[in-house]
Design a protein around this motif. Structure first.
Motif, PDB file in Angstrom:
ATOM      1  N   THR A   3     -91.565  13.042   8.474  1.00  0.00           N
ATOM      2  CA  THR A   3     -90.937  12.204   9.479  1.00  0.00           C
ATOM      3  C   THR A   3     -91.476  12.390  10.882  1.00  0.00           C
ATOM      4  O   THR A   3     -91.186  11.602  11.761  1.00  0.00           O
ATOM      5  N   ARG A   4     -92.240  13.421  11.130  1.00  0.00           N
ATOM      6  CA  ARG A   4     -92.749  13.636  12.476  1.00  0.00           C
ATOM      7  C   ARG A   4     -94.237  13.892  12.441  1.00  0.00           C
ATOM      8  O   ARG A   4     -94.779  14.408  11.469  1.00  0.00           O
ATOM      9  N   THR A   5     -94.884  13.559  13.535  1.00  0.00           N
ATOM     10  CA  THR A   5     -96.318  13.788  13.672  1.00  0.00           C
ATOM     11  C   THR A   5     -96.551  14.943  14.628  1.00  0.00           C
ATOM     12  O   THR A   5     -96.003  14.971  15.715  1.00  0.00           O
ATOM     13  N   ARG A   6     -97.361  15.903  14.196  1.00  0.00           N
ATOM     14  CA  ARG A   6     -97.746  16.986  15.096  1.00  0.00           C
ATOM     15  C   ARG A   6     -99.127  16.686  15.628  1.00  0.00           C
ATOM     16  O   ARG A   6    -100.113  16.744  14.891  1.00  0.00           O
ATOM     17  N   PRO A  50     -96.220  20.990   0.036  1.00  0.00           N
ATOM     18  CA  PRO A  50     -97.260  21.845   0.639  1.00  0.00           C
ATOM     19  C   PRO A  50     -97.919  22.809  -0.343  1.00  0.00           C
ATOM     20  O   PRO A  50     -99.055  23.232  -0.114  1.00  0.00           O
ATOM     21  N   GLY A  51     -97.250  23.141  -1.430  1.00  0.00           N
ATOM     22  CA  GLY A  51     -97.820  24.081  -2.381  1.00  0.00           C
ATOM     23  C   GLY A  51     -99.114  23.622  -3.009  1.00  0.00           C
ATOM     24  O   GLY A  51     -99.930  24.439  -3.447  1.00  0.00           O
ATOM     25  N   TYR A  52     -99.346  22.316  -3.048  1.00  0.00           N
ATOM     26  CA  TYR A  52    -100.585  21.814  -3.655  1.00  0.00           C
ATOM     27  C   TYR A  52    -101.818  22.207  -2.841  1.00  0.00           C
ATOM     28  O   TYR A  52    -102.925  22.262  -3.388  1.00  0.00           O
ATOM     29  N   ALA A  53    -101.627  22.469  -1.564  1.00  0.00           N
ATOM     30  CA  ALA A  53    -102.765  22.852  -0.725  1.00  0.00           C
ATOM     31  C   ALA A  53    -103.364  24.180  -1.167  1.00  0.00           C
ATOM     32  O   ALA A  53    -104.518  24.480  -0.835  1.00  0.00           O
ATOM     33  N   GLN A  54    -102.599  24.984  -1.895  1.00  0.00           N
ATOM     34  CA  GLN A  54    -103.106  26.266  -2.368  1.00  0.00           C
ATOM     35  C   GLN A  54    -103.939  26.138  -3.643  1.00  0.00           C
ATOM     36  O   GLN A  54    -104.580  27.106  -4.063  1.00  0.00           O
ATOM     37  N   TRP A  83     -99.659   2.550  10.837  1.00  0.00           N
ATOM     38  CA  TRP A  83     -98.378   3.058  11.319  1.00  0.00           C
ATOM     39  C   TRP A  83     -97.998   4.375  10.647  1.00  0.00           C
ATOM     40  O   TRP A  83     -96.860   4.834  10.769  1.00  0.00           O
ATOM     41  N   SER A  84     -98.932   4.988   9.936  1.00  0.00           N
ATOM     42  CA  SER A  84     -98.615   6.192   9.160  1.00  0.00           C
ATOM     43  C   SER A  84     -98.439   7.411  10.057  1.00  0.00           C
ATOM     44  O   SER A  84     -98.914   7.441  11.200  1.00  0.00           O
ATOM     45  N   GLN A  85     -97.748   8.397   9.519  1.00  0.00           N
ATOM     46  CA  GLN A  85     -97.554   9.672  10.189  1.00  0.00           C
ATOM     47  C   GLN A  85     -98.085  10.785   9.300  1.00  0.00           C
ATOM     48  O   GLN A  85     -98.123  10.652   8.081  1.00  0.00           O
ATOM     49  N   VAL A  86     -98.450  11.872   9.923  1.00  0.00           N
ATOM     50  CA  VAL A  86     -98.982  13.001   9.181  1.00  0.00           C
ATOM     51  C   VAL A  86     -97.870  14.023   8.960  1.00  0.00           C
ATOM     52  O   VAL A  86     -96.993  14.193   9.812  1.00  0.00           O
ATOM     53  N   ALA A  87     -97.885  14.688   7.826  1.00  0.00           N
ATOM     54  CA  ALA A  87     -96.907  15.738   7.553  1.00  0.00           C
ATOM     55  C   ALA A  87     -97.187  16.945   8.443  1.00  0.00           C
ATOM     56  O   ALA A  87     -98.338  17.345   8.620  1.00  0.00           O
ATOM     57  N   GLU A  88     -96.134  17.525   8.974  1.00  0.00           N
ATOM     58  CA  GLU A  88     -96.306  18.646   9.906  1.00  0.00           C
ATOM     59  C   GLU A  88     -97.063  19.815   9.291  1.00  0.00           C
ATOM     60  O   GLU A  88     -97.850  20.487   9.957  1.00  0.00           O
TER      61      GLU A  88
END
Length: 249
Positions: free
Chosen positions: A5-8, A151-155, A172-177
């Motif tokens: 829901t938020r972009t960092r 996030p576990g898939y990143a491992q 209009w997409s957002q990135v996961a924090e």
């Protein structure tokens, strides 16, 4: 999924040198120009996916072997396409296809298409990836979620496809924090229907969201009736030029 829901924001001055990941052209007999262009010196390719017939096919294909060999001789990674059907695919079928890709085409790794993205899918994907790394030493593994997964898939893999879809959604997409904890070379974006006047904007979004491997095309899926990745974008030379020189903010 609250982590979507938020972009960092990333530091605007971060130097990203994106490259192209090709999700999979049509068969070399149907798309000879496309396959030929990939071997052109100076093309900023990270990897190319080989999909013979919804996988490696039933027998070695000499045309695909020639196309894959040309790329590998040019120092470009070739990945075998494995459709794992969101975790419903039989494990032994996946292993058999992976062996055929390695034995017949000497692929450098695999794209696991339609990869699960939820926490429940982690154990089976972990098992699959571990097996693939045994089948192919130093395998480059890309998980094709198409959205931001748990996030576990990143491992588990070298790269995650965290966006795959139309420009109308991407702009209009957002990135996961949680992606800010990983370098840009861990993420890929595939976007279709990008108009030529918006190409630089699309590349800027990828840079800002921290995805170093991209595939943008003006082709569309015609409402799900066609594969937008099968053919070369109409502005291929422009992509090569923009990506090869980096994208400015």
């Amino acid at each position: 999924m609250p982590h979507l829901t938020r972009t960092r924001p990333r530091t605007p001055g971060t130097e990203l040198r994106p490259g192209v990941g090709v999700p999979g052209y049509a068969h070399p007999l149907l798309a000879p120009t496309e396959w030929g262009e990939l071997a052109r010196p100076g093309t900023p390719l990270h990897w190319v996916v080989l999909n013979v017939a919804d996988g490696p096919g039933a027998r070695p294909d000499p045309h695909c072997l020639e196309a894959a060999g040309r790329l590998r001789n040019a120092g470009i990674r070739v990945l075998g396409h494995l459709d794992i059907r969101y975790g419903t695919r039989n494990f032994q079928e996946q292993v058999s296809e992976a062996h055929r890709f390695v034995d017949w085409y000497q692929v450098d790794g695999f794209l696991l298409d339609r990869c699960p993205s939820d926490h429940g899918g982690l154990p089976e994907v972990r098992r699959t990836v571990a097996t693939l790394r045994v089948i192919r030493d130093d395998a480059h593994i890309v998980l094709g979620h198409g959205i931001h997964p748990h996030p576990g898939y990143a491992q588990l893999a070298d790269q995650l496809v965290t966006f795959s879809g139309p420009w109308s959604d991407y702009r209009w997409s957002q990135v996961a924090e949680w992606t800010a904890d990983h370098p840009p070379e861990r993420f890929c974006h595939f976007v279709h229907g990008v108009p030529r006047p918006h190409l630089a904007e699309a590349l800027g979004i990828a840079r800002w969201q921290g995805a170093a491997t991209i595939w943008f095309t003006d082709r569309t899926d015609e409402g799900g009736r066609t594969d937008p990745w099968e053919a070369m974008p109409g502005y291929w030379d422009e992509i090569v030029s923009l990506v090869g020189t980096g994208v400015s903010e």
